[in-house]
Design a protein around this motif. Structure first.
Motif, PDB file in Angstrom:
ATOM      1  N   MET A  66       0.824  -1.188   0.000  1.00 41.42           N
ATOM      2  CA  MET A  66       0.000   0.000   0.000  1.00 41.42           C
ATOM      3  C   MET A  66       0.860   1.240   0.000  1.00 41.42           C
ATOM      4  SD  MET A  66      -2.966  -0.362   2.763  1.00 41.42           S
ATOM      5  CE  MET A  66      -4.332  -1.373   2.496  1.00 41.42           C
ATOM      6  N   SER A  67       0.578   2.122  -0.898  1.00 38.87           N
ATOM      7  CA  SER A  67       1.294   3.396  -0.869  1.00 38.87           C
ATOM      8  C   SER A  67       0.300   4.496  -0.546  1.00 38.87           C
ATOM      9  CB  SER A  67       1.992   3.655  -2.198  1.00 38.87           C
ATOM     10  OG  SER A  67       1.032   3.935  -3.186  1.00 38.87           O
ATOM     11  N   SER A  68       0.754   5.429   0.230  1.00 39.14           N
ATOM     12  CA  SER A  68      -0.075   6.553   0.639  1.00 39.14           C
ATOM     13  C   SER A  68       0.503   7.825   0.046  1.00 39.14           C
ATOM     14  CB  SER A  68      -0.108   6.649   2.165  1.00 39.14           C
ATOM     15  OG  SER A  68      -0.825   7.792   2.553  1.00 39.14           O
ATOM     16  N   SER A  69      -0.343   8.594  -0.571  1.00 37.74           N
ATOM     17  CA  SER A  69       0.107   9.846  -1.171  1.00 37.74           C
ATOM     18  C   SER A  69      -0.496  11.009  -0.400  1.00 37.74           C
ATOM     19  CB  SER A  69      -0.327   9.892  -2.629  1.00 37.74           C
ATOM     20  OG  SER A  69       0.013  11.137  -3.184  1.00 37.74           O
TER      21      SER A  69
END
Length: 72
Positions: free
Chosen positions: A1-4
């Protein structure tokens, strides 16, 4: 999961600066004094200009672009 994370900055002019301000001399301030002085109306006087190679290269570049600079 990447969070921006998205940040938005809203800037507005801060008004006029009149009088004198005193900041410690360093390379980044010396660069900015040349750039902002070149944009300003009238005469900009700078004390404590750091005469390092980088700052002097910026000074020469602005002279080459036709900005009248007295000093080093």
């Amino acid at each position: 999961m990447s969070s921006s994370i998205h940040l938005t900055y809203h800037l507005q002019p801060g008004g006029h600066l009149r009088g004198r301000i005193r900041v410690p001399g360093d390379k980044s301030i010396s660069h900015r004094s040349i750039m902002l002085g070149a944009l300003a109306d009238g005469v900009t006087e700078v004390d404590g200009f750091l005469e390092g190679d980088d700052s002097l290269a910026t000074l020469r570049a602005f002279r080459d672009m036709g900005v009248h600079i007295e000093g080093p």
